[in-house]
Design a protein around this motif. Structure first.
Motif, PDB file in Angstrom:
ATOM      1  N   LEU A  61       0.828  -1.203   0.000  1.00 35.82           N
ATOM      2  CA  LEU A  61       0.000   0.000   0.000  1.00 35.82           C
ATOM      3  C   LEU A  61       0.867   1.259   0.000  1.00 35.82           C
ATOM      4  O   LEU A  61       0.538   2.255  -0.661  1.00 35.82           O
ATOM      5  CB  LEU A  61      -0.928  -0.004   1.216  1.00 35.82           C
ATOM      6  CG  LEU A  61      -2.096  -0.990   1.163  1.00 35.82           C
ATOM      7  CD1 LEU A  61      -2.869  -0.973   2.474  1.00 35.82           C
ATOM      8  CD2 LEU A  61      -3.029  -0.668  -0.008  1.00 35.82           C
ATOM      9  N   ALA A  62       1.973   1.228   0.735  1.00 41.11           N
ATOM     10  CA  ALA A  62       2.879   2.380   0.734  1.00 41.11           C
ATOM     11  C   ALA A  62       3.538   2.559  -0.625  1.00 41.11           C
ATOM     12  O   ALA A  62       3.731   3.691  -1.096  1.00 41.11           O
ATOM     13  CB  ALA A  62       3.939   2.215   1.827  1.00 41.11           C
ATOM     14  N   LEU A  63       3.891   1.454  -1.273  1.00 44.30           N
ATOM     15  CA  LEU A  63       4.456   1.544  -2.624  1.00 44.30           C
ATOM     16  C   LEU A  63       3.448   2.115  -3.613  1.00 44.30           C
ATOM     17  O   LEU A  63       3.809   2.881  -4.517  1.00 44.30           O
ATOM     18  CB  LEU A  63       4.914   0.159  -3.090  1.00 44.30           C
ATOM     19  CG  LEU A  63       6.089  -0.454  -2.316  1.00 44.30           C
ATOM     20  CD1 LEU A  63       6.365  -1.860  -2.814  1.00 44.30           C
ATOM     21  CD2 LEU A  63       7.327   0.413  -2.431  1.00 44.30           C
ATOM     22  N   ARG A  67       3.316   6.518  -5.679  1.00 48.34           N
ATOM     23  CA  ARG A  67       3.296   6.703  -7.131  1.00 48.34           C
ATOM     24  C   ARG A  67       2.850   8.096  -7.539  1.00 48.34           C
ATOM     25  O   ARG A  67       3.166   8.557  -8.630  1.00 48.34           O
ATOM     26  CB  ARG A  67       2.382   5.664  -7.774  1.00 48.34           C
ATOM     27  CG  ARG A  67       2.945   4.253  -7.753  1.00 48.34           C
ATOM     28  CD  ARG A  67       2.095   3.322  -8.581  1.00 48.34           C
ATOM     29  NE  ARG A  67       2.700   2.004  -8.697  1.00 48.34           N
ATOM     30  CZ  ARG A  67       2.191   1.012  -9.424  1.00 48.34           C
ATOM     31  NH1 ARG A  67       1.055   1.217 -10.098  1.00 48.34           N
ATOM     32  NH2 ARG A  67       2.790  -0.153  -9.483  1.00 48.34           N
ATOM     33  N   GLY A  68       2.083   8.743  -6.695  1.00 48.61           N
ATOM     34  CA  GLY A  68       1.615  10.084  -7.034  1.00 48.61           C
ATOM     35  C   GLY A  68       0.762  10.660  -5.930  1.00 48.61           C
ATOM     36  O   GLY A  68       0.390   9.967  -4.972  1.00 48.61           O
ATOM     37  N   ARG A  69       0.452  11.944  -6.069  1.00 47.19           N
ATOM     38  CA  ARG A  69      -0.314  12.619  -5.038  1.00 47.19           C
ATOM     39  C   ARG A  69      -1.725  12.057  -4.928  1.00 47.19           C
ATOM     40  O   ARG A  69      -2.264  11.903  -3.843  1.00 47.19           O
ATOM     41  CB  ARG A  69      -0.350  14.119  -5.330  1.00 47.19           C
ATOM     42  CG  ARG A  69      -1.042  14.944  -4.266  1.00 47.19           C
ATOM     43  CD  ARG A  69      -0.900  16.415  -4.570  1.00 47.19           C
ATOM     44  NE  ARG A  69       0.505  16.825  -4.630  1.00 47.19           N
ATOM     45  CZ  ARG A  69       0.902  18.059  -4.918  1.00 47.19           C
ATOM     46  NH1 ARG A  69      -0.008  18.994  -5.209  1.00 47.19           N
ATOM     47  NH2 ARG A  69       2.179  18.369  -4.938  1.00 47.19           N
ATOM     48  N   ARG A  70      -2.314  11.727  -6.063  1.00 49.68           N
ATOM     49  CA  ARG A  70      -3.678  11.206  -6.025  1.00 49.68           C
ATOM     50  C   ARG A  70      -3.718   9.834  -5.360  1.00 49.68           C
ATOM     51  O   ARG A  70      -4.616   9.547  -4.548  1.00 49.68           O
ATOM     52  CB  ARG A  70      -4.240  11.123  -7.444  1.00 49.68           C
ATOM     53  CG  ARG A  70      -5.680  10.612  -7.514  1.00 49.68           C
ATOM     54  CD  ARG A  70      -6.201  10.654  -8.944  1.00 49.68           C
ATOM     55  NE  ARG A  70      -6.224  12.027  -9.470  1.00 49.68           N
ATOM     56  CZ  ARG A  70      -6.629  12.334 -10.690  1.00 49.68           C
ATOM     57  NH1 ARG A  70      -7.038  11.370 -11.526  1.00 49.68           N
ATOM     58  NH2 ARG A  70      -6.621  13.585 -11.095  1.00 49.68           N
ATOM     59  N   ALA A  71      -2.780   8.973  -5.708  1.00 48.30           N
ATOM     60  CA  ALA A  71      -2.731   7.645  -5.090  1.00 48.30           C
ATOM     61  C   ALA A  71      -2.469   7.751  -3.589  1.00 48.30           C
ATOM     62  O   ALA A  71      -3.067   7.028  -2.783  1.00 48.30           O
ATOM     63  CB  ALA A  71      -1.649   6.796  -5.751  1.00 48.30           C
ATOM     64  N   THR A  74      -5.635   8.810  -1.769  1.00 50.52           N
ATOM     65  CA  THR A  74      -6.634   7.737  -1.697  1.00 50.52           C
ATOM     66  C   THR A  74      -6.260   6.708  -0.637  1.00 50.52           C
ATOM     67  O   THR A  74      -7.088   6.315   0.198  1.00 50.52           O
ATOM     68  CB  THR A  74      -6.779   7.052  -3.057  1.00 50.52           C
ATOM     69  OG1 THR A  74      -7.137   8.024  -4.043  1.00 50.52           O
ATOM     70  CG2 THR A  74      -7.831   5.966  -3.003  1.00 50.52           C
ATOM     71  N   VAL A  75      -5.005   6.263  -0.660  1.00 50.06           N
ATOM     72  CA  VAL A  75      -4.572   5.212   0.274  1.00 50.06           C
ATOM     73  C   VAL A  75      -4.580   5.726   1.704  1.00 50.06           C
ATOM     74  O   VAL A  75      -5.113   5.069   2.619  1.00 50.06           O
ATOM     75  CB  VAL A  75      -3.175   4.700  -0.122  1.00 50.06           C
ATOM     76  CG1 VAL A  75      -2.628   3.752   0.942  1.00 50.06           C
ATOM     77  CG2 VAL A  75      -3.227   3.994  -1.464  1.00 50.06           C
ATOM     78  N   LEU A  76      -3.995   6.890   1.937  1.00 51.00           N
ATOM     79  CA  LEU A  76      -3.939   7.425   3.300  1.00 51.00           C
ATOM     80  C   LEU A  76      -5.329   7.786   3.814  1.00 51.00           C
ATOM     81  O   LEU A  76      -5.626   7.598   4.999  1.00 51.00           O
ATOM     82  CB  LEU A  76      -3.017   8.646   3.335  1.00 51.00           C
ATOM     83  CG  LEU A  76      -1.546   8.371   2.999  1.00 51.00           C
ATOM     84  CD1 LEU A  76      -0.748   9.663   3.060  1.00 51.00           C
ATOM     85  CD2 LEU A  76      -0.954   7.338   3.950  1.00 51.00           C
ATOM     86  N   GLY A  77      -6.173   8.289   2.931  1.00 51.60           N
ATOM     87  CA  GLY A  77      -7.531   8.611   3.361  1.00 51.60           C
ATOM     88  C   GLY A  77      -8.320   7.373   3.744  1.00 51.60           C
ATOM     89  O   GLY A  77      -9.078   7.373   4.724  1.00 51.60           O
ATOM     90  N   LEU A  78      -8.138   6.282   2.984  1.00 50.08           N
ATOM     91  CA  LEU A  78      -8.856   5.047   3.275  1.00 50.08           C
ATOM     92  C   LEU A  78      -8.396   4.442   4.596  1.00 50.08           C
ATOM     93  O   LEU A  78      -9.225   4.020   5.420  1.00 50.08           O
ATOM     94  CB  LEU A  78      -8.652   4.047   2.136  1.00 50.08           C
ATOM     95  CG  LEU A  78      -9.323   2.676   2.303  1.00 50.08           C
ATOM     96  CD1 LEU A  78     -10.831   2.834   2.421  1.00 50.08           C
ATOM     97  CD2 LEU A  78      -8.960   1.756   1.141  1.00 50.08           C
TER      98      LEU A  78
END
Length: 263
Positions: A61-63, A67-71, A74-78
């Protein structure tokens, strides 16, 4: 305290801490030692499984997040949203998938651990200097080799810091698993609170605190073992050498004649 409990304590023979329902009772430790050992082992197993599974999921998930600000958003928000779900509601939502088993508690704690672990793994990877990556590419490292042999080792301080926080949090949250019958020491705490069994409540609570402290110290020792470059450098020891006695000026004999001056 109920009237029945108060009457039982008043009628207890002197020296019987179990009948007197005392908070500190050696007789409880002697007679219920196997029960305490079983609850402690279950507590440790649930905690260790949830932390390890959280770490396994946090790395990919960290990898993905880097990859980008949008990714990353999304991951940190989830993962942050998962941490806001109350533990009682989390276990209830997982019941249809796992049933009344220890897997419910492990899955819930794993999801909670992602909040801290993903952020720490991502912070550790982003802290790797770019010149180190360039040097690794120049040495022929591919993406997988650079991740396993360069980036993850350098990210270990941040990762282990996240593991310490997650482990201590998991030790405390495991007790909530008593609502499904798989809470380790939490089972003893809840049953002791229902029956007003003081020794059971205090003993199980103290063991929980000790487990949290031991987990934190063990991970701290593991961090120092795996990251020797983060230790402060020791000043070099001065070599011991025997001290020489200071030379004394030769004493002039008072009776000796003064030296003649050259003509």
């Amino acid at each position: 305290m109920t009237a029945t409990t108060a009457g039982r304590e008043a009628a207890a023979p002197p020296g019987d801490c179990l009948a007197a329902n005392e908070w500190i009772c050696g007789e409880y430790l002697r007679t219920r030692s196997q029960e305490l050992v079983d609850a402690t082992l279950q507590h440790v197993g649930i905690t260790a499984a949830s932390v390890l599974l959280g770490l396994v999921l946090a790395v990919p998930l960290a990898l993905l997040a880097r990859r980008g600000r949008r990714a990353a958003g999304t991951v940190l928000g989830l993962t942050t949203a998962l941490y806001t779900v109350p533990s009682l509601a989390m276990f209830s939502l997982l019941l249809p998938l796992f049933g009344l088993s220890a897997a419910v508690v492990v899955a819930g704690l794993t999801l909670y651990s992602l909040t801290v672990l993903v952020r720490n793994v991502l912070a550790g990877l982003e802290a790797v200097p770019e010149e180190v990556r360039e040097a690794a590419r120049g040495m022929g490292y591919g993406p997988a080799g650079m991740l396993l042999k360069v980036e993850l080792p350098l990210a270990l301080p941040a990762v282990t810091a996240g593991l310490r926080i997650t482990a201590v949090s998991a030790v405390s949250l495991t007790t909530v698993g008593a609502i499904v019958g798989h809470g380790g020491l939490g089972n003893l705490i809840y049953s002791g609170m229902k029956s007003v069994f003081r020794a059971e409540v205090l003993t199980a609570s103290v063991i929980c605190v000790l487990l949290a402290v031991l987990a934190d110290l063990a991970l701290l020792g593991l961090q120092r073992l795996l990251t020797p470059w983060t230790r402060p450098a020791r000043p070099p020891r001065a070599r011991w050498a025997p001290r020489r006695a200071p030379r004394r000026a030769p004493r002039r004999d008072a009776a000796a004649p003064p030296a003649k001056e050259a003509v």
